[in-house]
Design a protein around this motif. Structure first.
Motif, PDB file in Angstrom:
ATOM      1  N   GLU A   1       4.041   1.138   2.541  1.00 37.18           N
ATOM      2  CA  GLU A   1       3.464   0.486   3.716  1.00 37.18           C
ATOM      3  C   GLU A   1       4.520  -0.113   4.647  1.00 37.18           C
ATOM      4  O   GLU A   1       4.358  -0.142   5.864  1.00 37.18           O
TER       5      GLU A   1
ATOM      6  N   ARG B   1      -5.770   3.438  12.628  1.00 35.50           N
ATOM      7  CA  ARG B   1      -4.536   4.115  13.062  1.00 35.50           C
ATOM      8  C   ARG B   1      -3.316   3.489  12.390  1.00 35.50           C
ATOM      9  O   ARG B   1      -3.276   2.291  12.115  1.00 35.50           O
TER      10      ARG B   1
ATOM     11  N   LEU C   1       0.842  -1.198   0.000  1.00 32.56           N
ATOM     12  CA  LEU C   1       0.000   0.000   0.000  1.00 32.56           C
ATOM     13  C   LEU C   1       0.877   1.248   0.000  1.00 32.56           C
ATOM     14  O   LEU C   1       2.034   1.218   0.405  1.00 32.56           O
TER      15      LEU C   1
ATOM     16  N   ARG D   1       3.643   0.713  10.831  1.00 29.55           N
ATOM     17  CA  ARG D   1       3.009  -0.377  11.554  1.00 29.55           C
ATOM     18  C   ARG D   1       1.527  -0.043  11.664  1.00 29.55           C
ATOM     19  O   ARG D   1       1.159   1.122  11.850  1.00 29.55           O
TER      20      ARG D   1
ATOM     21  N   MET E   1      -7.582   5.094   0.332  1.00 33.62           N
ATOM     22  CA  MET E   1      -7.363   5.758   1.614  1.00 33.62           C
ATOM     23  C   MET E   1      -7.611   7.251   1.482  1.00 33.62           C
ATOM     24  O   MET E   1      -7.346   7.834   0.442  1.00 33.62           O
TER      25      MET E   1
ATOM     26  N   VAL F   1     -10.558   4.172  19.698  1.00 30.24           N
ATOM     27  CA  VAL F   1     -10.940   3.287  20.793  1.00 30.24           C
ATOM     28  C   VAL F   1     -10.190   3.819  22.009  1.00 30.24           C
ATOM     29  O   VAL F   1      -9.027   3.511  22.223  1.00 30.24           O
ATOM     30  N   ASP F   2     -10.834   4.680  22.768  1.00 27.10           N
ATOM     31  CA  ASP F   2     -10.134   5.356  23.865  1.00 27.10           C
ATOM     32  C   ASP F   2      -9.848   4.411  25.020  1.00 27.10           C
ATOM     33  O   ASP F   2     -10.683   3.569  25.352  1.00 27.10           O
ATOM     34  N   TYR F   3      -8.684   4.588  25.623  1.00 25.67           N
ATOM     35  CA  TYR F   3      -8.405   3.897  26.881  1.00 25.67           C
ATOM     36  C   TYR F   3      -9.379   4.455  27.913  1.00 25.67           C
ATOM     37  O   TYR F   3      -9.473   5.681  28.072  1.00 25.67           O
TER      38      TYR F   3
ATOM     39  N   ARG G   1       7.993   8.283  13.286  1.00 31.03           N
ATOM     40  CA  ARG G   1       7.533   7.581  14.486  1.00 31.03           C
ATOM     41  C   ARG G   1       6.263   8.172  15.058  1.00 31.03           C
ATOM     42  O   ARG G   1       5.934   7.955  16.215  1.00 31.03           O
ATOM     43  N   ARG G   2       5.517   8.907  14.237  1.00 34.98           N
ATOM     44  CA  ARG G   2       4.292   9.513  14.777  1.00 34.98           C
ATOM     45  C   ARG G   2       3.049   8.727  14.373  1.00 34.98           C
ATOM     46  O   ARG G   2       2.984   8.131  13.317  1.00 34.98           O
ATOM     47  N   TRP G   3       2.092   8.764  15.281  1.00 33.12           N
ATOM     48  CA  TRP G   3       0.809   8.090  15.067  1.00 33.12           C
ATOM     49  C   TRP G   3      -0.148   9.027  14.349  1.00 33.12           C
ATOM     50  O   TRP G   3      -0.129  10.236  14.569  1.00 33.12           O
TER      51      TRP G   3
ATOM     52  N   THR H   1       6.673   3.993  11.818  1.00 35.15           N
ATOM     53  CA  THR H   1       7.769   3.474  12.657  1.00 35.15           C
ATOM     54  C   THR H   1       9.141   3.694  12.047  1.00 35.15           C
ATOM     55  O   THR H   1      10.093   3.976  12.760  1.00 35.15           O
TER      56      THR H   1
ATOM     57  N   ASN I   1      -9.030  -0.711  -0.505  1.00 30.92           N
ATOM     58  CA  ASN I   1      -7.811  -0.109   0.047  1.00 30.92           C
ATOM     59  C   ASN I   1      -7.638   1.353  -0.327  1.00 30.92           C
ATOM     60  O   ASN I   1      -6.556   1.915  -0.137  1.00 30.92           O
TER      61      ASN I   1
END
Lengths: 89, 968
Positions: free
Chosen positions: A14, A56, A2, A18, A78, A25-27, A64-66, A60, A76
């Motif tokens: 891709e 999400r 991807l 990661r 996006m 989905v909150d903690y 390294r940001r989400w 990586t 697929n």
């Protein structure tokens, strides 16, 4: 392979990322307030739609940001994430 | 005017062909020399020499011949014997003839060599604006249009030169032979620096988001350098736009004895005639369902061959074509089909019957002698790449083939024959338009060039596919000589047998009959199987049956190509510590821990691992031993909220840890399962140095970042991996205090001044700044000395010097494992497997009762408080010399051994102990802590090993050795 658009680094393969599963989905604010069923739901239950999925990724092998994006699980395709859903926690 | 060694080679004045007649080259087939010209394929050279028969068929041993001129070849499959490594199952139709080529013919199956493939394979990763797959007329046109717009274009074609099907025919473009147009286009593309033309390159796969894999053959052809460095190259291409101009494959026809040598695809006959100047037969019957075979007939007649009959399934083929071939001397039979072939090792004649509108045979019949039967069952657009990338196909009754269905949201555009457009003008128009569109969409606005005048075009009236020519006497269920897949020897009878078992889906029938599972992967057999199935099921059209799934690779490739250079030493990156050279010089045997090379043990003399490890363990317990621990992961955690953050991450508390002290910490996933562990030091109020397991460093950093970024962005915390900034040694044993005292003369190393789990900064002999901590993974008095990475070698040397009179002993990971296991210390990933909690390990002491942490809520889930959960225990084999294999299952001694046998647990770690003078093990046993003293059985190698359950702490349970001997 991807092509994933990192909001900070741009389009990258891709393999640099990661996958982080379903977005938003909150903690739980206080896990100890949840009964076993509700906590189990948080731990183990995720949506698995055919079609649009808010998910999400983390870059990586790059910054390294989400971040989140919307992917059509059938094609697929996006697109950048919809505006953040959560108002408060 | 044909030479004796090449009796079927046409004179240059009749057909020049795309061959170099100035040179003769030789291949060897089954030990026999096969001469030919550069430009020949192995198959064309064999045909030029009059050889049409190849190896007999795989199951039934029937004589078979060269059938095609492309990658759909079912019969002419060979094993290559020259070259670096014998390569199986290559179609002779695709092998370029070259001097020294040596092959043996196969019967549908090749063999794998045990010889190592020493040829070079590599990979290249490129970006492109527009990738065009296929360099026939449509692909060339698309490339020209896109390149003229300024886009970076990549044109990929399987063959050695551009042109595709144009090279098989005699078309004219803009008043000149098509080869001139191709030549001009090739020059224009070559001169454009933005364009890369890859010939002898097969697009294997087309994936999401315009990603392509292309296999380029750089060797094994007459134009290759004598000993090329790289045999094949795998191109990974990310394109902005993809144009698929992949052409079409001609379908065979299904009739009785359709596999006899001399039966050949009509397009292949034409290809051999025009491309290779080879006449595969002198007397050719043409059997067709559509117009294209008439060109074959005309080309045959034009080169002096006789065409006794053109057998057309259609009642009214286009008058123009019929008149053309009649004028040239051929006889056309309409509403007819070939129902039988004669001959043994080569077709000698055919029997023809009338066929009515329902596909039934009529009474009319005729027989024609021939040595060649050119067949055309219609055309299959090559939709493989399109379908792989997610595109849907539909049955088009007008072109009688599966074509890309209009929409689909995919960006790959399909042009020309690959979408069922078979006329040259249409191919050029679609190519120009799609090339211009692709360039425009990738940022290079351009308009399509005008389409030149063409003639000699392929005809395009409606075909009449006949999926199954009925047998003259037998029912379809008995059609055991009507071959659908020649490579697999699979017939119409096999399809009916599958139906008889109740199968209906084409996917099931494919797997049951093995049709389309051979080298051609359904390119030639697939749609015929669908057609036969559609008829048998009385389906309205093949579209109702559908296709099987198209999967990469498009044509077979050696696995070595995917490995590329990442074999042997380059298989995986290798990480070594600064002291690596010293370990090598000390004779260390290494093991891989993640990507790290760690010394496993240091054999002296003829010691085996067992002896070396016992000696190394003894040194650590009775003297002094040293280990390189530079590989441990280290993450610096900085910020005003660092204490709070670590409190949430670790199961035990770190906020109240005093500066200058260290603490062992354990972390869990939200599910309460152990994730990693290690010792963290508090360097300052807002600064910690976390250590992780050697293999877990990257994972833990990711884990910390995930929580910081996605859940707790309000925390002022920054994490930095500093693993590679440090080199470290562990100095272990009763004499370690002496050694470290000598190493760090400014430091008071007495038990009073330097307590357990404390650290101090100091300067070592030689002026090396160091941080020394008192941590122990063996239960012995131990120090960990950390220095900047570049002092690693100096640190190792200084430590060895300081301990030389004490026989300081380097030890490896194996001794480390034994020492920690004697103390019952777990290794995450060895004694845990992602289903084990800290409580299961008996490490409740590390689980805070007072604060929350990730995973705490899970520890009270009903499943995690079950009494029969596995628990870490020690295991002592009754026979003190028996070593349990790690992973061995443990069962109750009296349990029935009839499966399923209930399992009590398993062994996680198992060693010989020098200190205990026996073997011992750790294991996870259901309810184990309540069962101390009981005996279980480990069925190992056909016998039962008795094992006693014990405490996991075997050595120094009081912890008396931690502070070393009384001060001396």
């Amino acid at each position: 392979m991807l092509l994933v658009r990192c909001p900070w680094c741009g389009d990258r393969d891709e393999a640099e990322f990661r996958y982080g599963g379903q977005a938003d989905v909150d903690y739980p604010a206080d896990p100890h307030q949840l009964d076993d069923a509700a906590w189990g739901e948080y731990l183990f239950v995720r949506a698995n739609p055919l079609g649009s999925f808010n998910e999400r990724w983390v870059h990586t092998a790059g910054c390294r940001r989400w971040f989140s994006l919307v992917r059509d699980t059938a094609t697929n395709e996006m697109s950048p994430d919809i505006p953040r859903r959560r108002e408060s926690r | 005017m044909m030479s004796s060694s090449n009796p079927n080679r046409l004179n240059a004045s009749v057909r020049p062909g795309r061959i170099d007649r100035t040179r003769t080259i030789h291949a060897t087939v089954d030990g026999r020399a096969v001469p030919g010209r550069p430009g020949d394929t192995l198959a064309s050279a064999m045909l030029a020499g009059g050889d049409i028969e190849v190896g007999p068929s795989i199951q039934r041993g029937r004589p078979r011949g060269v059938f095609s001129a492309d990658c759909t070849e079912p019969n002419a499959l060979v094993q290559r014997l020259d070259g670096d490594c014998p390569e199986p199952m290559l179609p002779a139709t695709e092998i370029e003839l070259q001097d020294g080529l040596r092959v043996e013919t196969l019967s549908g199956v090749g063999w794998l060599s045990e010889q190592r493939d020493t040829a070079g394979y590599d990979k290249k990763f490129v970006h492109s604006d527009v990738v065009v797959v296929g360099a026939g007329p449509a692909g060339i046109a698309a490339s020209l249009a896109a390149a003229r717009g300024g886009a970076r274009v990549m044109l990929v074609d399987q063959h050695r030169e551009l042109g595709g099907m144009l090279l098989d025919g005699q078309a004219h473009i803009a008043g000149h032979p098509a080869t001139e147009w191709i030549g001009r286009a090739a020059r224009e593309l070559a001169e454009n620096e933005q364009v890369r033309v890859l010939t002898r390159a097969t697009a294997l796969g087309c994936y999401d988001h315009n990603y392509l894999l292309i296999a380029e053959r750089r060797a094994d052809h007459p134009d290759a350098p004598p000993s090329p460095t790289i045999r094949q190259r795998l191109w990974h291409v990310r394109a902005k736009q993809v144009v698929l101009a992949t052409g079409a494959h001609e379908r065979p026809l299904v009739f009785a004895d359709n596999d006899r040598p001399g039966v050949m695809l009509a397009s292949a006959v034409r290809s051999y005639l025009n491309r290779h100047a080879v006449l595969p037969g002198r007397e050719a019957v043409v059997f067709t369902t559509s117009d294209s075979a008439y060109s074959t007939a005309l080309d045959l007649l034009g080169t002096g061959a006789r065409v006794p009959a053109i057998v057309d399934t259609r009642p009214e083929p286009p008058t123009r074509l019929v008149e053309q071939v009649r004028a040239a001397g051929a006889h056309v039979v309409t509403s007819a089909a070939v129902v039988a072939t004669g001959g043994e090792h080569r077709v000698s004649g055919v029997r023809v019957r009338g066929i009515d509108g329902n596909g039934s045979l009529t009474e009319w019949s005729a027989e024609f002698p021939c040595d060649l039967l050119a067949v055309c069952g219609g055309w299959n657009p090559a939709v493989q790449l399109f379908a792989q990338s997610g595109g849907a196909v539909r049955w088009d009754p007008v072109v009688a083939g599966f074509v890309p269905s209009g929409a689909g949201g995919r960006s790959a555009r399909v042009v020309g024959a690959a979408r069922g457009t078979y006329d040259l003008a249409g191919c050029l128009a679609q190519g120009f338009a799609s090339g211009a569109e692709a360039a425009t969409l990738s940022g290079f606005r351009t308009a399509p060039p005008p389409v030149p005048q063409v003639d000699g075009d392929r005809q395009a009236s409606r075909p009449r596919p006949v999926w199954l020519v009925p047998d003259e006497s037998r029912s379809p269920e008995e059609c055991t000589e009507h071959f659908v897949d020649q490579q697999r020897d699979a017939t119409v009878a096999d399809i009916h047998h599958a139906l008889g078992t109740g199968m209906r889906s084409v996917q099931h029938v494919k797997r049951y009959t093995t049709i389309s599972t051979g080298l051609e992967q359904g390119k030639s057999s697939g749609v015929n199987a669908v057609g036969v199935l559609a008829d048998a099921l009385s389906a309205g059209s093949p579209g109702e049956v559908g296709t099987t799934t198209f999967r990469p690779p498009y044509t077979p490739v050696p696995l070595a190509l995917f490995a590329g250079r990442t074999t042997g030493r380059l298989y995986d990156p290798v990480r070594t510590t600064p002291m690596h050279r010293q370990h090598v010089e000390a004779g260390a045997v290494f093991e891989d821990v993640g990507q790290w090379k760690r010394p496993r043990y240091y054999p002296r003399g003829n010691e085996d691992m067992h002896a070396a490890v016992l000696r190394e363990c003894s040194a650590a317990r009775t003297g002094v031993a040293v280990q390189d621990v530079s590989t441990l992961g280290r993450i610096e955690i900085v910020g005003s909220d660092a204490p709070e953050f670590l409190d949430r991450i670790y199961t035990n508390g770190f906020a109240k840890l005093a500066v200058g002290k260290a603490r062992y910490g354990m972390m869990c996933g939200a599910d309460g399962m152990v994730l990693d562990d290690g010792v963290s030091m508090r360097l300052a109020e807002d600064r910690y140095l976390m250590s992780t397991t050697t293999g877990g460093a990257a994972k833990v950093l990711d884990w910390l970042e995930e929580w910081l970024q996605t859940e707790w962005p309000e925390l002022d915390v920054y994490c930095t991996s500093v693993t590679e900034q440090w080199a470290a040694v562990a100095v272990v044993g009763p004499d370690s205090r002496t050694v470290v005292g000598r190493l760090a003369p400014d430091l008071d190393v007495s038990a009073e001044s330097f307590g357990f789990m404390r650290f101090h900064e100091t300067v070592l002999v030689g002026g090396i700044p160091a941080r020394i901590s008192r941590v122990s993974f063996s239960g012995e008095l131990a120090f960990e000395v950390n220095v900047a990475r570049w002092y690693g070698q100096a640190l190792w040397e200084a430590t060895m010097t300081a301990g030389s009179d004490l026989d300081i002993t380097p030890y490896g990971t194996e001794a480390m494992h034994v020492l920690r296991a004697e103390k019952g210390f777990v290794i995450v990933g060895q004694d845990t497997d992602g289903t084990v909690t800290p409580v299961d390990l008996g490490m409740d002491w590390a689980v805070s009762k007072h604060k929350d942490f990730i995973g705490k809520r899970s520890l009270s889930r009903p499943d995690l408080v079950r009494q029969d959960r596995v628990q870490l225990v020690g295991l002592l084999p009754t026979d003190t010399t028996t070593l349990l294999p790690e992973g061995a299952h443990l069962v109750e001694p009296d349990v029935s051994r009839r499966p399923p046998v209930p399992m009590a647990g398993h062994v996680t770690s198992s060693y010989h102990s020098a200190a205990l003078e026996r073997t011992f093990a750790l294991g996870l046993i259901s309810g184990g802590r309540q069962r101390i003293g009981e005996v279980l059985c480990a069925p190992v190698g056909g016998r039962d090993v008795e094992v006693e359950i014990t405490s996991p702490v075997f050595y120094d349970p009081e912890g008396a050795r931690r502070d070393g001997p009384e001060q001396g």
